[in-house]
Scaffold this active site. Structure first.
Site, short mmCIF file in Angstrom:
data_model
loop_
_atom_site.label_atom_id
_atom_site.label_comp_id
_atom_site.label_asym_id
_atom_site.label_seq_id
_atom_site.Cartn_x
_atom_site.Cartn_y
_atom_site.Cartn_z
N SER A 71 0.86 -1.18 0.00
CA SER A 71 0.00 0.00 0.00
C SER A 71 0.90 1.23 0.00
O SER A 71 2.08 1.14 0.37
CB SER A 71 -0.86 0.00 1.27
N TYR A 91 -2.76 -1.22 10.48
CA TYR A 91 -2.69 -1.40 9.02
C TYR A 91 -1.36 -0.87 8.48
O TYR A 91 -0.67 -1.57 7.71
CB TYR A 91 -3.87 -0.67 8.38
#
Ligand code: NAD
Length: 267
Positions: free
Chosen positions: A152, A165
Site C-alpha cells: 500500500s 494497518y
C-alpha cells in the site's frame, strides 16, 4: 505490450473481491490458470471462477484463512493436486480494523498483523519451497517463480487512526525485500505493489458519496480513483518475463499520492 502467462499456475489470495478479483481476472486473461482463494464469501469466489471460465480460462476456488498455517498448507496441497505446481503467488488478502491508537484493542492489532503480514509469510514460504524444489521450467518462464506482495502507499505514508494497518504494510516492505534478497539466487522474483486509493469495498466510505470522493481526490494529483483493473494490469506485467529483471522493490500505483500533494503549492 501483451504479456503472456500461458500455462502458468497462479494463486491469488482474497480473490473474491476488489483488487484480488481484478488481479485474478487479468492473470487469467494473460493465460494463467487460477486458484481463487477466499476467506468467507463462497458465492463471490464462485462468481470470479465463473467469470474466468466464461472468458475461456481455467480456475477453481479454495477457502482458506491465510493467517492459519494448516489452512494455507491445505490450500497449496489442493492447488498441487489440481495443477501440479505453482508459478505465481499474489499475496493480496488484507483488511483494516481502524481505531484511534489509544483505543486500539490487542485483538484489532493481532487480527490485522496476522492476516496482512503473517498471511504473506505463510503463503510465500509454501510457494518458495515449491519454486526451489521444481526450479525453472524453460518453456513457461525465465524465473523459477514469482511472488507479488500487495502492499500500500501506507508502506511509506504514516496513517494515524490506522496504526495496525500501516505497521502491517511497512512490515510487508521489509519482508518482501528480505525474501527477495534470499531467494534471488534460486531465480525467484519477489516484488511489491503499493496501490493508492483503489475503488473497492475496503474503502467504500472514502468514495461512495460525491463529498467523500472530492475529499479523497485532494490526495490524488492525477485526480481519479484507481480501479482493480489498473492493479491487474501491473500484476500481470510484473509476473511476466517482461519484468524478469525486477525483484525486491515496490512499484507504487497511486495517481501520485506518494508525491506529497500538500506541498504542490509551496507547502
Ligand atoms: P477487499 O475488502 O475488496 O478485499 C480484501 C480481500 O481479502 C477479500 O477478498 C477477503 O476475502 C480477503 N481476506 C480478508 N481476510 C482474509 C483471510 N483471513 N484469509 C484470506 N482472505 C482474506 O479490499 P481490497 O481493496 O481489494 O484489498 C486487497 C488488498 O489491497 C489488501 O491487502 C489491501 O490492504 C490492499 N490495498 C487496497 C487499497 C485500496 O485502496 N483498495 C489500497 C492499498 C492497498
Amino acid at each position: 505490450m501483451n504479456p503472456s502467462l500461458k500455462g502458468q499456475a497462479a494463486l491469488v489470495t482474497g480473490a473474491d473481491s476488489g483488487i484480488g478479483k481484478g488481479v485474478a481476472l487479468a492473470l487469467a486473461g494473460a493465460g494463467a490458470k487460477l486458484v481463487i482463494n477466499y476467506a468467507h464469501n463462497h458465492d463471490a469466489a464462485e462468481a470470479t471462477v465463473a467469470e474466468i471460465k466464461a472468458a475461456g480460462g481455467e480456475a477453481f476456488a479454495v477457502q482458506a484463512d491465510v493467517s492459519h498455517e494448516d489452512q494455507v498448507k491445505a490450500m497449496f496441497a489442493q492447488m498441487y493436486a489440481q495443477y501440479g505446481t505453482i508459478d505465481i503467488l499474489v499475496n493480496n488478502a488484507g483488511l483494516q480494523k481502524d481505531s484511534r491508537f489509544v483505543d486500539m484493542t490487542l485483538d484489532d492489532w493481532n487480527t490485522v498483523i496476522s492476516i496482512n503480514l503473517t498471511g504473506q509469510f505463510l503463503c510465500s514460504r509454501e510457494a518458495a519451497r515449491e519454486f526451489i524444489r521444481r526450479g525453472v521450467v524453460e518453456d513457461r518462464s525465465r524465473a523459477a517463480g514469482k511472488i507479488i506482495c500487495m502492499s500500500s502507499v501506507h508502506e511509506v505514508i504514516p496513517w494515524g487512526g490506522h496504526v495496525n494497518y500501516a505497521a502491517s504494510k511497512g512490515g510487508i516492505s521489509m519482508f518482501m525485500k528480505s525474501i527477495a534478497q534470499e531467494l534471488a539466487p534460486h531465480k525467484i522474483r519477489v516484488v511489491g505493489i503499493g496501490p493508492g486509493a483503489i475503488q473497492t469495498p475496503i474503502n467504500k466510505s472514502a468514495w461512495d458519496t460525491p463529498e467523500a470522493l472530492d475529499k479523497l481526490l485532494t490526495l490524488i494529483p492525477y485526480n481519479r480513483i484507481g480501479k482493480p483493473d489498473d492493479i491487474g494490469k501491473l500484476a500481470t506485467w510484473l509476473a511476466s518475463d517482461e519484468a524478469d529483471y525486477i525483484t525486491g522493490t515496490t512499484i507504487f500505483m497511486d495517481g501520485g499520492m506518494t508525491l506529497y500533494p500538500g506541498f504542490a503549492d509551496n507547502g
